[in-house]
Write a protein that holds these residues in place. Structure first.
Motif, PDB file in Angstrom:
ATOM      1  N   GLU A  78      17.775  -2.303  -2.164  1.00  0.00           N
ATOM      2  CA  GLU A  78      17.793  -1.084  -2.977  1.00  0.00           C
ATOM      3  C   GLU A  78      16.461  -0.380  -2.792  1.00  0.00           C
ATOM      4  N   ASP A  79      16.490   0.806  -2.217  1.00  0.00           N
ATOM      5  CA  ASP A  79      15.283   1.619  -2.199  1.00  0.00           C
ATOM      6  C   ASP A  79      15.204   2.273  -3.584  1.00  0.00           C
ATOM      7  N   ASN A  80      14.352   1.675  -4.417  1.00  0.00           N
ATOM      8  CA  ASN A  80      14.249   2.110  -5.819  1.00  0.00           C
ATOM      9  C   ASN A  80      13.035   3.026  -6.019  1.00  0.00           C
ATOM     10  N   CYS A  81      12.550   3.574  -4.871  1.00  0.00           N
ATOM     11  CA  CYS A  81      11.300   4.342  -4.908  1.00  0.00           C
ATOM     12  C   CYS A  81      11.381   5.552  -5.837  1.00  0.00           C
ATOM     13  N   ASP A  82      12.560   6.152  -5.938  1.00  0.00           N
ATOM     14  CA  ASP A  82      12.690   7.353  -6.771  1.00  0.00           C
ATOM     15  C   ASP A  82      13.354   7.038  -8.111  1.00  0.00           C
ATOM     16  N   ALA A  83      13.500   5.772  -8.442  1.00  0.00           N
ATOM     17  CA  ALA A  83      14.347   5.434  -9.599  1.00  0.00           C
ATOM     18  C   ALA A  83      13.738   4.351 -10.497  1.00  0.00           C
ATOM     19  N   GLY A 139      18.537  11.777   2.908  1.00  0.00           N
ATOM     20  CA  GLY A 139      17.554  11.018   2.148  1.00  0.00           C
ATOM     21  C   GLY A 139      16.175  11.114   2.744  1.00  0.00           C
ATOM     22  N   PHE A 140      15.366  10.113   2.428  1.00  0.00           N
ATOM     23  CA  PHE A 140      13.975  10.088   2.885  1.00  0.00           C
ATOM     24  C   PHE A 140      13.869   9.173   4.118  1.00  0.00           C
ATOM     25  N   PRO A 141      13.094   9.569   5.128  1.00  0.00           N
ATOM     26  CA  PRO A 141      13.088   8.785   6.372  1.00  0.00           C
ATOM     27  C   PRO A 141      12.670   7.323   6.201  1.00  0.00           C
ATOM     28  N   LEU A 178      16.295  18.401  -0.334  1.00  0.00           N
ATOM     29  CA  LEU A 178      16.557  16.962  -0.443  1.00  0.00           C
ATOM     30  C   LEU A 178      16.004  16.280   0.817  1.00  0.00           C
ATOM     31  N   PHE A 179      14.721  16.091   0.802  1.00  0.00           N
ATOM     32  CA  PHE A 179      13.971  15.392   1.845  1.00  0.00           C
ATOM     33  C   PHE A 179      14.385  15.836   3.256  1.00  0.00           C
ATOM     34  N   ALA A 180      14.924  14.915   4.042  1.00  0.00           N
ATOM     35  CA  ALA A 180      15.158  15.207   5.460  1.00  0.00           C
ATOM     36  C   ALA A 180      16.406  16.050   5.716  1.00  0.00           C
ATOM     37  N   ALA A 219       4.077  11.544  -6.634  1.00  0.00           N
ATOM     38  CA  ALA A 219       5.320  12.219  -7.024  1.00  0.00           C
ATOM     39  C   ALA A 219       6.246  11.296  -7.817  1.00  0.00           C
ATOM     40  N   HIS A 220       5.970  10.017  -7.818  1.00  0.00           N
ATOM     41  CA  HIS A 220       6.932   9.050  -8.364  1.00  0.00           C
ATOM     42  C   HIS A 220       6.687   8.764  -9.849  1.00  0.00           C
ATOM     43  N   HIS A 221       7.482   7.837 -10.391  1.00  0.00           N
ATOM     44  CA  HIS A 221       7.499   7.668 -11.849  1.00  0.00           C
ATOM     45  C   HIS A 221       6.147   7.228 -12.408  1.00  0.00           C
ATOM     46  N   ILE A 277       9.595  -0.104  -4.599  1.00  0.00           N
ATOM     47  CA  ILE A 277       9.100   0.961  -5.487  1.00  0.00           C
ATOM     48  C   ILE A 277       7.984   1.702  -4.747  1.00  0.00           C
ATOM     49  N   SER A 278       7.847   2.995  -5.054  1.00  0.00           N
ATOM     50  CA  SER A 278       6.709   3.757  -4.529  1.00  0.00           C
ATOM     51  C   SER A 278       5.835   4.221  -5.686  1.00  0.00           C
ATOM     52  N   PHE A 279       4.527   4.185  -5.451  1.00  0.00           N
ATOM     53  CA  PHE A 279       3.588   4.676  -6.470  1.00  0.00           C
ATOM     54  C   PHE A 279       2.816   5.894  -5.978  1.00  0.00           C
ATOM     55  N   ASN A 334       0.784  -1.237   0.000  1.00  0.00           N
ATOM     56  CA  ASN A 334       0.000   0.000   0.000  1.00  0.00           C
ATOM     57  C   ASN A 334       0.818   1.290   0.000  1.00  0.00           C
ATOM     58  N   SER A 335       2.141   1.207   0.055  1.00  0.00           N
ATOM     59  CA  SER A 335       2.979   2.411  -0.093  1.00  0.00           C
ATOM     60  C   SER A 335       4.436   2.005  -0.261  1.00  0.00           C
ATOM     61  N   GLY A 336       5.252   2.974  -0.675  1.00  0.00           N
ATOM     62  CA  GLY A 336       6.689   2.723  -0.762  1.00  0.00           C
ATOM     63  C   GLY A 336       7.274   2.521   0.627  1.00  0.00           C
ATOM     64  N   SER A 337       6.740   3.231   1.606  1.00  0.00           N
ATOM     65  CA  SER A 337       7.230   3.058   2.985  1.00  0.00           C
ATOM     66  C   SER A 337       6.927   1.663   3.486  1.00  0.00           C
ATOM     67  N   SER A 338       5.723   1.158   3.157  1.00  0.00           N
ATOM     68  CA  SER A 338       5.394  -0.232   3.534  1.00  0.00           C
ATOM     69  C   SER A 338       6.322  -1.198   2.811  1.00  0.00           C
ATOM     70  N   ALA A 339       6.647  -0.881   1.561  1.00  0.00           N
ATOM     71  CA  ALA A 339       7.547  -1.755   0.796  1.00  0.00           C
ATOM     72  C   ALA A 339       8.896  -1.838   1.506  1.00  0.00           C
ATOM     73  N   ASN A 340       9.393  -0.677   1.965  1.00  0.00           N
ATOM     74  CA  ASN A 340      10.665  -0.676   2.688  1.00  0.00           C
ATOM     75  C   ASN A 340      10.564  -1.466   3.983  1.00  0.00           C
ATOM     76  N   LEU A 341       9.463  -1.247   4.700  1.00  0.00           N
ATOM     77  CA  LEU A 341       9.266  -1.970   5.964  1.00  0.00           C
ATOM     78  C   LEU A 341       9.231  -3.478   5.714  1.00  0.00           C
TER      79      LEU A 341
HETATM   80  C1  LIG Z   1      13.559   7.229  -1.456  1.00  0.00           C
HETATM   81  C2  LIG Z   1      12.159   7.038  -0.940  1.00  0.00           C
HETATM   82  N1  LIG Z   1      11.851   5.902  -0.308  1.00  0.00           N
HETATM   83  C3  LIG Z   1      10.618   5.672   0.167  1.00  0.00           C
HETATM   84  C4  LIG Z   1       9.614   6.602   0.029  1.00  0.00           C
HETATM   85  C5  LIG Z   1       8.261   6.316   0.600  1.00  0.00           C
HETATM   86  O1  LIG Z   1       7.299   6.099  -0.374  1.00  0.00           O
HETATM   87  P1  LIG Z   1       5.738   6.326  -0.046  1.00  0.00           P
HETATM   88  O2  LIG Z   1       5.513   7.804  -0.060  1.00  0.00           O
HETATM   89  O3  LIG Z   1       5.017   5.630  -1.137  1.00  0.00           O
HETATM   90  O4  LIG Z   1       5.474   5.743   1.292  1.00  0.00           O
HETATM   91  C6  LIG Z   1       9.902   7.815  -0.596  1.00  0.00           C
HETATM   92  C7  LIG Z   1       8.900   8.887  -0.660  1.00  0.00           C
HETATM   93  O5  LIG Z   1       8.080   9.143  -1.374  1.00  0.00           O
HETATM   94  C8  LIG Z   1      11.198   8.042  -1.110  1.00  0.00           C
HETATM   95  O6  LIG Z   1      11.511   9.178  -1.742  1.00  0.00           O
END
Ligand SMILES: Cc1ncc(COP(=O)(O)O)c(C=O)c1O
Length: 438
Positions: free
Chosen positions: A191-196, A120-122, A377-379, A220-222, A215-217, A85-92
């Motif tokens: 690889e956090d490929n959320c922005d790539a 980077g992004f938290p 640049l994010f944080a 803002a993403h691709h 990946i994040s959808f 359900n999110s890129g953050s969940s994907a990372n988790l």
């Molecule tokens: C590098 C990176 N990782 C993870 C995320 C988290 O993705 P999401 O916003 O879908 O939770 C983001 C933010 O959008 C991001 O820029």
């Protein structure tokens, strides 16, 4: 009796008409219309898919989820894709998978160290903290904004078990060097490929080098599904672990609405449960429910067909910003693609050179007042964020460049919604600003 097929056809025809009436025109008026840094770009197909999925009313993962995951898998050339359900969940979830007892000695444990960056992004760092591991922050380099490989090597200790970093704003990190260090020191790589999504390194897509990638959808993403994300891997065991963590921690991997695909639903021993306890209700991980819905996936299935075009547009837009900013080489550090890479840029990142007589915040205030969106640049430097100050982390060496970025860096959008009129306008705004500073 009304024929549902006929009604459906009428609804789809109306949806297309609605798209054309509501979304197909957008006139840009310099100084009056916003130049966003990002945004959803879509046509009637996304709307039609969303309506189709609504009319199916399947709701949870279904035919569109299958189609979307398959298309991601084909695009990247990767075996397993799990939607979330999110890129953050994907990372988790990617990180959670590596904490599973099923990995034996290879599993990540509290107190282990994970190499990351503070610029980077938290969401790349929070899973490390949430599982009681220690992020080790390594500085990044100019002008790629990716991890400094020499400093990274020095950051590795006997406690280091994993590397979890993003391809900064779409620019691939040095994958040869990172993967080589990972092999040498036996480290997991996420690889956090959320922005790539769509970037390449030596002709191969990012998100296919590490043990896991995400990946994040988010819009803002691709490509976008509103909220949404995915985890990718070529390792079937890791794919099963991600699925387990995503789906309540359950051991069973039957798709929604299916039963007994393993053929052993009532004939196995798990934990201290009675023999033959229903596999559908066996929980082998401390999991979550972070699944995607079929309506989101339906939008994604239409979006991904546009991804190659979107990536081309991002590259062209990056070149436009580059041309505009390279008029002022005394003031700005311009971004550069990592050697051997072809980034599908998330953004155009700029840093004010040391000694420049105006400040980052003056440039960005000027741009924003003229309705051109910018972002930092994010944080900035994660270790200085209120939520992170009192957490357990370690800085490897120093974060000199990260601090410089926190104070002097900003980015502009490269998303496919930008037009040549917008660039002409933005160029005049930058020229005006520089002239006002003389
Ligand atoms: C590098 C990176 N990782 C993870 C995320 C988290 O993705 P999401 O916003 O879908 O939770 C983001 C933010 O959008 C991001 O820029």
């Amino acid at each position: 009796m009304a024929d549902p097929k006929l009604i459906r056809k009428e609804i789809i025809a109306k949806t297309i008409a609605y798209y054309q009436a509501k979304f197909s025109q957008s006139d840009f008026i310099p100084g009056k219309s916003k130049v966003n840094y990002a945004g959803r770009v879509f046509d009637q197909q996304e709307l039609v898919n969303a309506v189709e999925a609504s009319l199916d009313f399947w709701l949870t993962e279904g035919r569109f989820s299958e189609e979307f995951a398959e298309k991601i898998s084909d695009f990247l050339g990767i075996e397993h894709v799990l939607l979330t359900n999110s890129g953050s969940s994907a990372n988790l979830l990617a990180f959670s998978a590596l904490t599973s007892e099923k990995l034996g000695d290879k599993r990540l444990k509290p107190g282990d160290e994970v190499i990351s960056v503070a610029a980077g992004f938290p969401a790349t760092v929070t899973p490390i903290l949430q599982y009681g591991l220690i992020p080790v922050f390594v500085d990044v380099e100019f002008p790629t904004y990716n991890i400094d490989i020499e400093m990274m090597r020095k950051a590795i200790t006997s406690k280091t078990r994993c590397i979890f970093i993003a391809h900064t704003l779409g620019n691939p990190f040095n994958l040869d060097a990172v993967m080589q260090l990972a092999t040498e020191f036996n480290l997991w790589v996420i690889e956090d490929n959320c922005d790539a999504f769509g970037s390449e390194y030596k002709g191969k897509k990012t998100g296919t080098f590490g043990h896991l990638s995400t990946i994040s959808f988010y819009p803002a993403h691709h490509i976008t599904t509103g909220e949404g994300g995915a985890i990718c891997t070529n390792d079937p065991q890791l794919a099963n672990l991600v699925r387990a963590f995503r789906d309540w921690g359950r051991d069973c991997y039957c798709a929604g609405g299916e039963n007994n695909t393993c053929g052993k639903r009532f004939s196995q021993q798990f934990g201290d449960l009675p023999f033959g306890f229903d596999h559908k209700y066996v929980y082998s991980e401390i999991g979550y429910n972070l699944k995607m819905t079929d309506i989101q996936a339906a939008i994604g299935a239409a979006q991904i067909d546009k991804l190659p075009h979107f990536c081309d547009r991002r590259k062209e837009n990056f070149k436009e910003w580059f041309r505009i900013f390279s008029k002022y080489p005394d003031y700005f550090i311009l971004p550069e693609a990592t050697k051997n890479s072809d980034p599908a840029w998330f953004a155009f990142i700029v840093t004010l050179k040391e000694g420049t007589h105006f400040k980052r915040d003056e440039v960005t205030a000027y741009f924003n007042a003229k309705l051109i969106e910018t972002r930092n640049l994010f944080a900035g430097n994660m270790t200085k964020q209120p939520g992170f100050i009192n957490q357990k982390w370690r800085i490897a060496g120093n974060l000199k460049n990260t601090d410089f970025i926190m104070n002097n860096t900003f980015f502009l959008g490269t998303y496919p919604g930008l037009t040549s009129e917008m660039f002409t306008y933005a160029e005049s705004v930058l020229d005006e600003f520089i002239a006002s500073q003389k």
